[in-house]
Design a protein around this motif. Structure first.
Motif, PDB file in Angstrom:
ATOM      1  N   VAL A 173     -13.687  25.240  24.115  1.00  0.00           N
ATOM      2  CA  VAL A 173     -12.478  25.034  23.316  1.00  0.00           C
ATOM      3  C   VAL A 173     -12.844  25.161  21.848  1.00  0.00           C
ATOM      4  O   VAL A 173     -13.848  24.597  21.391  1.00  0.00           O
ATOM      5  N   ILE A 174     -12.037  25.941  21.105  1.00  0.00           N
ATOM      6  CA  ILE A 174     -12.262  26.105  19.678  1.00  0.00           C
ATOM      7  C   ILE A 174     -11.051  25.564  18.924  1.00  0.00           C
ATOM      8  O   ILE A 174      -9.909  25.798  19.312  1.00  0.00           O
ATOM      9  N   ASN A 175     -11.308  24.797  17.889  1.00  0.00           N
ATOM     10  CA  ASN A 175     -10.240  24.222  17.076  1.00  0.00           C
ATOM     11  C   ASN A 175      -9.930  25.168  15.911  1.00  0.00           C
ATOM     12  O   ASN A 175     -10.794  25.488  15.098  1.00  0.00           O
ATOM     13  N   ILE A 176      -8.681  25.633  15.853  1.00  0.00           N
ATOM     14  CA  ILE A 176      -8.274  26.611  14.849  1.00  0.00           C
ATOM     15  C   ILE A 176      -7.492  25.919  13.733  1.00  0.00           C
ATOM     16  O   ILE A 176      -6.541  25.187  13.984  1.00  0.00           O
ATOM     17  N   ASP A 177      -7.930  26.170  12.508  1.00  0.00           N
ATOM     18  CA  ASP A 177      -7.188  25.680  11.359  1.00  0.00           C
ATOM     19  C   ASP A 177      -6.874  26.861  10.435  1.00  0.00           C
ATOM     20  O   ASP A 177      -7.253  28.009  10.692  1.00  0.00           O
ATOM     21  N   GLN A 178      -6.188  26.599   9.353  1.00  0.00           N
ATOM     22  CA  GLN A 178      -5.754  27.662   8.449  1.00  0.00           C
ATOM     23  C   GLN A 178      -6.935  28.401   7.827  1.00  0.00           C
ATOM     24  O   GLN A 178      -6.898  29.624   7.646  1.00  0.00           O
ATOM     25  N   ARG A 179      -7.976  27.670   7.505  1.00  0.00           N
ATOM     26  CA  ARG A 179      -9.145  28.288   6.889  1.00  0.00           C
ATOM     27  C   ARG A 179      -9.825  29.263   7.853  1.00  0.00           C
ATOM     28  O   ARG A 179     -10.208  30.372   7.467  1.00  0.00           O
ATOM     29  N   LEU A 180      -9.949  28.866   9.108  1.00  0.00           N
ATOM     30  CA  LEU A 180     -10.571  29.735  10.101  1.00  0.00           C
ATOM     31  C   LEU A 180      -9.713  30.979  10.346  1.00  0.00           C
ATOM     32  O   LEU A 180     -10.239  32.089  10.494  1.00  0.00           O
ATOM     33  N   GLN A 181      -8.388  30.786  10.382  1.00  0.00           N
ATOM     34  CA  GLN A 181      -7.494  31.922  10.558  1.00  0.00           C
ATOM     35  C   GLN A 181      -7.676  32.952   9.456  1.00  0.00           C
ATOM     36  O   GLN A 181      -7.783  34.158   9.708  1.00  0.00           O
TER      37      GLN A 181
END
Length: 305
Positions: free
Chosen positions: A252-260
């Protein structure tokens, strides 16, 4: 008429039926050469692209490299060979069916989109009275098809494409992967100068060696690269926890705005680099998404020179 591909597997009947759709495909042309072929498009020659027509006495202005020295020695008078533009343009289709092509998030897998694109191009080439052949490759093998002008040859090509696509879904993940450069080397070996070459791949491992092989191939052939991608590869989904699996392990990977944003920038840079490198070789790069209308994209974007 729309042509939206769907599914994770290829239907043989659909690839055969694509012949009717391919007749609507009008590949746009740049009239760099005006000599006509037996087909319905102008010749796309690079290099000489000529076939022998006749011998005649040498005339001022004839190229020295066309002098037939044997006949000249026998007759004691200089003779030159007269050539005419070849009356065919073989279509060579290079179809990538490696493990990374077995991916799709919406309408279909990339591998399936590639097979349907190959079918439309093959049938269109045959209906234009061209010889059609190609190369299909996976991670551990490849099949080559010498260009022929027959429905049976196209059916043989498409049947093999279905077999490769089916095997892609059934075979377990392996560490062994055939490099794109190796497939391009095989492609160069079977491609006759003066051909129109279509490469259907996601180009995920395009490197210096692949660039070298394309350079050699592009010297005497026209090349169109169909870069097949999926929307999920270009942009990460909405923020949150995203489960991932390779069929054996799960994470599972947690996606946030910075990663996007970081991901978008990385993909955009990679695509721009690929496009620039291919442009240097005179290779046309046509991005093709798994949710595109295939017939519309091919008709609007492909130009045969």
């Amino acid at each position: 008429m729309n042509y939206v591909v769907r599914g994770a597997s290829v239907n043989r009947a659909a690839l055969i039926a694509a012949r009717l759709t391919a007749r609507q495909l009008r590949l746009r042309q740049q009239r760099r050469h005006v000599a006509r072929q037996t087909g319905n498009h102008p010749a796309p020659f690079k290099g000489r692209g000529l076939s022998f027509q006749q011998l005649r006495a040498y005339q001022g202005g004839d190229e020295i490299r066309h002098i037939d020295w044997r006949v000249t020695a026998r007759t004691t008078k200089p003779h030159t060979r007269v050539f005419e533009e070849e009356r065919e343009r073989p279509i060579v289709i290079c179809l990538d069916q490696r493990r990374p092509m077995a991916f799709g998030s919406r309408h279909c897998f990339k591998s399936v989109m590639a097979c349907h694109a190959a079918a439309l191009l093959a049938w269109n080439g045959l209906d234009s009275n061209d010889r059609v052949g190609g190369l299909i490759f996976s991670d551990d093998r490849h099949n080559e098809f010498r260009p022929k002008r027959s429905s049976r040859a196209v059916l043989h090509l498409l049947n093999s494409a279905c077999e490769y696509s089916e095997r892609l879904l059934q075979a377990p993940a392996e560490d062994k992967q055939q490099a794109l450069s190796s497939a391009l080397e095989e492609l160069r070996r079977i491609t006759r100068p003066g051909s129109s070459v279509f490469i259907l791949s996601d180009f995920h491992d395009y490197d210096d060696e692949a660039h070298k092989q394309l350079l050699l191939l592009s010297r005497h052939n026209d090349i169109v690269a169909l870069g097949i991608n999926d929307p999920l590869e270009l942009r990460l989904p909405l923020q949150g926890a995203l489960p991932l699996s390779d069929g054996q392990q799960r994470s599972v990977i947690n996606i946030d705005q910075r990663l996007q944003q970081h991901y978008r920038d990385h993909i955009a840079q990679a695509q721009q680099t690929l496009q620039q490198e291919l442009r240097q070789l005179g290779v046309v790069l046509l991005p093709l998404s798994t949710d595109d209308d295939l017939l519309d994209i091919l008709s609007r974007e492909i130009r045969l020179t």
